[in-house]
Design a protein around this motif. Structure first.
Motif, PDB file in Angstrom:
ATOM      1  N   VAL A  10       0.835  -1.205   0.000  1.00  0.00           N
ATOM      2  CA  VAL A  10       0.000   0.000   0.000  1.00  0.00           C
ATOM      3  C   VAL A  10       0.867   1.251   0.000  1.00  0.00           C
ATOM      4  O   VAL A  10       0.517   2.242  -0.646  1.00  0.00           O
ATOM      5  N   GLY A  14      -0.321   3.552  -2.917  1.00  0.00           N
ATOM      6  CA  GLY A  14      -1.255   4.545  -2.406  1.00  0.00           C
ATOM      7  C   GLY A  14      -0.742   5.960  -2.582  1.00  0.00           C
ATOM      8  O   GLY A  14       0.458   6.183  -2.692  1.00  0.00           O
ATOM      9  N   ARG A  23      -5.062   2.283   5.417  1.00  0.00           N
ATOM     10  CA  ARG A  23      -5.612   1.760   4.160  1.00  0.00           C
ATOM     11  C   ARG A  23      -5.501   0.235   4.125  1.00  0.00           C
ATOM     12  O   ARG A  23      -6.422  -0.453   3.696  1.00  0.00           O
ATOM     13  N   ARG A  26      -8.176  -1.394   6.288  1.00  0.00           N
ATOM     14  CA  ARG A  26      -9.505  -1.399   5.661  1.00  0.00           C
ATOM     15  C   ARG A  26      -9.614  -2.531   4.650  1.00  0.00           C
ATOM     16  O   ARG A  26     -10.629  -3.227   4.594  1.00  0.00           O
ATOM     17  N   CYS A  27      -8.587  -2.716   3.862  1.00  0.00           N
ATOM     18  CA  CYS A  27      -8.588  -3.829   2.894  1.00  0.00           C
ATOM     19  C   CYS A  27      -8.625  -5.168   3.620  1.00  0.00           C
ATOM     20  O   CYS A  27      -9.374  -6.071   3.228  1.00  0.00           O
ATOM     21  N   PHE A  65     -10.155   1.806  -1.261  1.00  0.00           N
ATOM     22  CA  PHE A  65      -9.388   1.834  -0.014  1.00  0.00           C
ATOM     23  C   PHE A  65      -7.900   2.064  -0.279  1.00  0.00           C
ATOM     24  O   PHE A  65      -7.221   2.725   0.494  1.00  0.00           O
ATOM     25  N   LEU A  66      -7.388   1.527  -1.371  1.00  0.00           N
ATOM     26  CA  LEU A  66      -5.965   1.635  -1.669  1.00  0.00           C
ATOM     27  C   LEU A  66      -5.561   2.964  -2.283  1.00  0.00           C
ATOM     28  O   LEU A  66      -4.493   3.488  -1.968  1.00  0.00           O
ATOM     29  N   THR A  70      -8.043  10.826   0.349  1.00  0.00           N
ATOM     30  CA  THR A  70      -8.563  10.779   1.710  1.00  0.00           C
ATOM     31  C   THR A  70      -9.810  11.647   1.794  1.00  0.00           C
ATOM     32  O   THR A  70      -9.789  12.786   1.347  1.00  0.00           O
TER      33      THR A  70
END
Length: 71
Positions: A10, A14, A23, A26-27, A65-66, A70
């Protein structure tokens, strides 16, 4: 796995490397959530999903998510 594999990935892809742990978390919560509903209580809607459907449903969420800005 989260610390050693997902967070470094990430960080590379990201937009904000400093947010990689959040992040990645969340994944990491999304995919096991589907697995849980599919294999433990065996919710029919989860069990009936084929591989392609699972990818099609989860991909936009994991991608967001990745890489999404924001909020």
């Amino acid at each position: 796995m989260l610390r050693e594999q997902l967070i470094p990935l990430v960080r590379r892809i990201g937009p904000e490397p400093e947010l990689a742990p959040a992040r990645a978390a969340r994944c990491a919560s999304t995919v096991p959530g589907l697995a849980l509903t599919r294999y433990v209580p065996r919710f029919p809607a989860s069990v009936e999903l084929g591989r392609e459907a699972i990818v099609n449903w989860l991909e936009p969420t994991v991608q967001r998510f990745l890489t999404a800005p924001t909020p």
